[in-house]
Design a protein around this motif. Sequence first.
Motif, mmCIF file in Angstrom:
data_model
loop_
_atom_site.group_PDB
_atom_site.id
_atom_site.type_symbol
_atom_site.label_atom_id
_atom_site.label_comp_id
_atom_site.label_asym_id
_atom_site.label_seq_id
_atom_site.Cartn_x
_atom_site.Cartn_y
_atom_site.Cartn_z
ATOM 1 N N GLN A 1 1.912 1.988 -3.937
ATOM 2 C CA GLN A 1 1.203 2.483 -4.413
ATOM 3 C C GLN A 1 0.392 4.242 -3.851
ATOM 4 O OE1 GLN A 1 -2.766 -0.133 -6.087
ATOM 5 N NE2 GLN A 1 -3.649 1.609 -5.063
ATOM 6 N N LYS B 1 0.546 -0.742 -0.104
ATOM 7 C CA LYS B 1 -0.140 0.054 0.173
ATOM 8 C C LYS B 1 1.494 1.103 0.144
ATOM 9 C CE LYS B 1 -3.821 2.328 2.349
ATOM 10 N NZ LYS B 1 -4.523 2.437 1.477
ATOM 11 N N PHE C 1 3.382 -1.588 -9.830
ATOM 12 C CA PHE C 1 2.152 -0.915 -9.715
ATOM 13 C C PHE C 1 0.507 -1.562 -11.128
ATOM 14 C CE2 PHE C 1 -1.502 1.599 -11.549
ATOM 15 C CZ PHE C 1 -1.710 2.046 -10.261
ATOM 16 N N HIS D 1 -2.317 -4.788 -9.935
ATOM 17 C CA HIS D 1 -4.138 -3.733 -10.653
ATOM 18 C C HIS D 1 -4.341 -5.239 -11.837
ATOM 19 C CE1 HIS D 1 -4.376 -1.311 -8.124
ATOM 20 N NE2 HIS D 1 -3.325 -1.156 -8.056
ATOM 21 N N ALA E 1 -6.036 5.231 -7.812
ATOM 22 C CA ALA E 1 -5.391 3.991 -8.482
ATOM 23 C C ALA E 1 -6.453 2.896 -9.243
ATOM 24 C CB ALA E 1 -4.580 2.812 -7.278
#
Length: 85
Positions: free
Chosen positions: A6, A3, A55, A59, A23
């Motif tokens: 990010q 976290k 990143f 995702h 995000a």
Amino acid sequence: MTKAMQTAILTTVNAPYQTILDAGELVSAISKHDIKLAQIGSFFTETPVDAQIAFVEAHGISKAELEATAIKFANWSGQLVVLAA
């Protein structure tokens, strides 16, 4: 990707702009090749490549898809983008 990592990326890409992307919005822009968002430029030019890869992979975006967006951005902007080389 932690976290904290990010958060660091989002802080970097959003810092100079009044419009803040979360995000999900950044991921959407990358996956849709929406290169005209200012934060995309910051993502490719101010974020370390290893962090960019971590990143997008966190995702669900492949490195190949990231590279396609990087190439499109580099061609459009004329800026040096490592992943577009």
